[in-house]
Design an enzyme around this catalytic site. Sequence first.
Site, mmCIF file in Angstrom:
data_model
loop_
_atom_site.group_PDB
_atom_site.id
_atom_site.type_symbol
_atom_site.label_atom_id
_atom_site.label_comp_id
_atom_site.label_asym_id
_atom_site.label_seq_id
_atom_site.Cartn_x
_atom_site.Cartn_y
_atom_site.Cartn_z
ATOM 1 C CE LYS A 228 -3.370 2.955 0.826
ATOM 2 N NZ LYS A 228 -4.460 3.312 -0.053
ATOM 3 C CE LYS B 186 -3.355 7.461 7.558
ATOM 4 N NZ LYS B 186 -3.782 6.274 6.812
HETATM 5 P P1 NAP Z 1 -12.322 8.644 8.089
HETATM 6 O O1 NAP Z 1 -13.516 8.968 7.263
HETATM 7 O O2 NAP Z 1 -11.560 9.720 8.768
HETATM 8 O O3 NAP Z 1 -12.770 7.539 9.158
HETATM 9 C C1 NAP Z 1 -11.930 7.132 10.191
HETATM 10 C C2 NAP Z 1 -12.702 6.217 11.111
HETATM 11 O O4 NAP Z 1 -11.820 5.761 12.134
HETATM 12 C C3 NAP Z 1 -13.870 6.889 11.833
HETATM 13 O O5 NAP Z 1 -14.907 5.944 11.973
HETATM 14 C C4 NAP Z 1 -13.265 7.238 13.190
HETATM 15 O O6 NAP Z 1 -14.212 7.327 14.228
HETATM 16 C C5 NAP Z 1 -12.380 6.034 13.416
HETATM 17 N N1 NAP Z 1 -11.271 6.284 14.344
HETATM 18 C C6 NAP Z 1 -10.182 7.076 14.137
HETATM 19 N N2 NAP Z 1 -9.375 7.034 15.208
HETATM 20 C C7 NAP Z 1 -9.940 6.189 16.100
HETATM 21 C C8 NAP Z 1 -9.590 5.745 17.396
HETATM 22 N N3 NAP Z 1 -8.470 6.141 17.992
HETATM 23 N N4 NAP Z 1 -10.423 4.891 18.016
HETATM 24 C C9 NAP Z 1 -11.578 4.472 17.421
HETATM 25 N N5 NAP Z 1 -11.963 4.860 16.191
HETATM 26 C C10 NAP Z 1 -11.156 5.714 15.551
HETATM 27 O O7 NAP Z 1 -11.209 7.873 7.216
HETATM 28 P P2 NAP Z 1 -11.374 6.949 5.922
HETATM 29 O O8 NAP Z 1 -11.240 7.781 4.705
HETATM 30 O O9 NAP Z 1 -12.521 6.035 6.089
HETATM 31 O O10 NAP Z 1 -9.993 6.130 6.028
HETATM 32 C C11 NAP Z 1 -9.828 5.028 6.905
HETATM 33 C C12 NAP Z 1 -8.494 4.354 6.588
HETATM 34 O O11 NAP Z 1 -8.514 3.922 5.205
HETATM 35 C C13 NAP Z 1 -7.281 5.277 6.710
HETATM 36 O O12 NAP Z 1 -6.183 4.551 7.175
HETATM 37 C C14 NAP Z 1 -7.054 5.751 5.258
HETATM 38 O O13 NAP Z 1 -5.707 6.121 5.035
HETATM 39 C C15 NAP Z 1 -7.429 4.482 4.501
HETATM 40 N N6 NAP Z 1 -7.873 4.691 3.116
HETATM 41 C C16 NAP Z 1 -8.773 5.667 2.799
HETATM 42 C C17 NAP Z 1 -9.178 5.830 1.465
HETATM 43 C C18 NAP Z 1 -10.149 6.913 1.039
HETATM 44 O O14 NAP Z 1 -10.267 7.165 -0.177
HETATM 45 N N7 NAP Z 1 -10.870 7.569 1.957
HETATM 46 C C19 NAP Z 1 -8.675 4.988 0.477
HETATM 47 C C20 NAP Z 1 -7.786 3.966 0.843
HETATM 48 C C21 NAP Z 1 -7.402 3.839 2.165
HETATM 49 P P3 NAP Z 1 -15.008 8.706 14.512
HETATM 50 O O15 NAP Z 1 -16.223 8.667 13.635
HETATM 51 O O16 NAP Z 1 -15.310 8.662 15.947
HETATM 52 O O17 NAP Z 1 -14.077 9.851 14.157
#
Ligand code: NAP
Length: 298
Positions: free
Chosen positions: A173, A241
Amino acid sequence: MDMKIGVVGLGIMGKPIAANLIKADYAITVFNRTAVKAKAFVDEIGGVMASTPAEAAKASDVVITMVADSPDVEEVILGPAGVAASEKKGLTVIDMSTISPGVTKRISKRLQEAGMEMLDAPVSGGEKGAVEGTMTIFVGGREQVFKRCLPVFEAIGKTITYMGESGAGQLTKLCNQIICSHNLFSICEGLVFASKAGLDVQKLISALSGGSAQSWMLSTQAPKILDRDFRPGFFVKHEQKDLRLVLEAAREIGVSLPGTSLIHQLYNSLETEEGGATRAHISLVRAVEKLAGHEVGK
Ligand code: NAP
């Protein structure tokens, strides 16, 4: 389906992943730190709500974690109310967040000592891929465990590759992030160049799409840049990140990545702006625009 699945983290990616698992007839238990989001998910889409990751694990055979960074994954898996606290022998944890390969290996070892398995399975394909169930998935961990979990991956992804031992999925990744960030950066430079030179940028995108400059990034993200659509599908803070994780791993491996460093620095200038961290990663174009004193399409 026989396998019961817990999903921890219902953000941009976790929510559609959980929804697609329900569509594929899996029994789902969800946990989200901000409980209202889990409540809304259960009300609108289905599944059962858990009050801790440990509770989600107790109800499940497999737990998918989709949170943010390495410390967050450590917290939801190894923390006091984390998945491991369920003490559920035979449980498999699939971490789909993008985190440090080193931290992944450490968590995996701790889980194995507790009689549980872990796969690292970060994804590519963005929010669209998650919603459409077409994500690209890179998997690390024991191959036997991967094979057992393949039907789960097939319910949410399309191109699924077993990459090797624990951490190999995360390393893959990070490589993906090097290539994608450079691709995006080159598109930002090309669009600013073309626009300031007076070309029709809309026409440019379609003209380039037929030649060697063609890419997923060009066809899906360049039109958004032109429309100034910076609503987050992938946050600047998560891109930063990822690039930090790349640069840390590069230092450990003994590789110099000057191009990735440059892109990371340009993102710094956006991240420190008001609201910059939660804009879409394609707002990288703003950094190039500032240097050119010109906005694409103006
Ligand atoms: P996001 O919308 O910011 O969602 C993050 C989630 O993680 C939320 O549900 C948040 O809860 C939870 N969270 C964060 N810190 C936490 C903690 N300490 N304890 C418990 N829950 C926690 O992010 P996302 O876009 O879905 O991305 C998630 C992961 O996938 C990341 O590692 C990102 O790099 C990866 N990713 C994202 C994409 C994309 O296009 N978005 C593509 C590939 C990979 P709350 O609701 O309480 O904040």
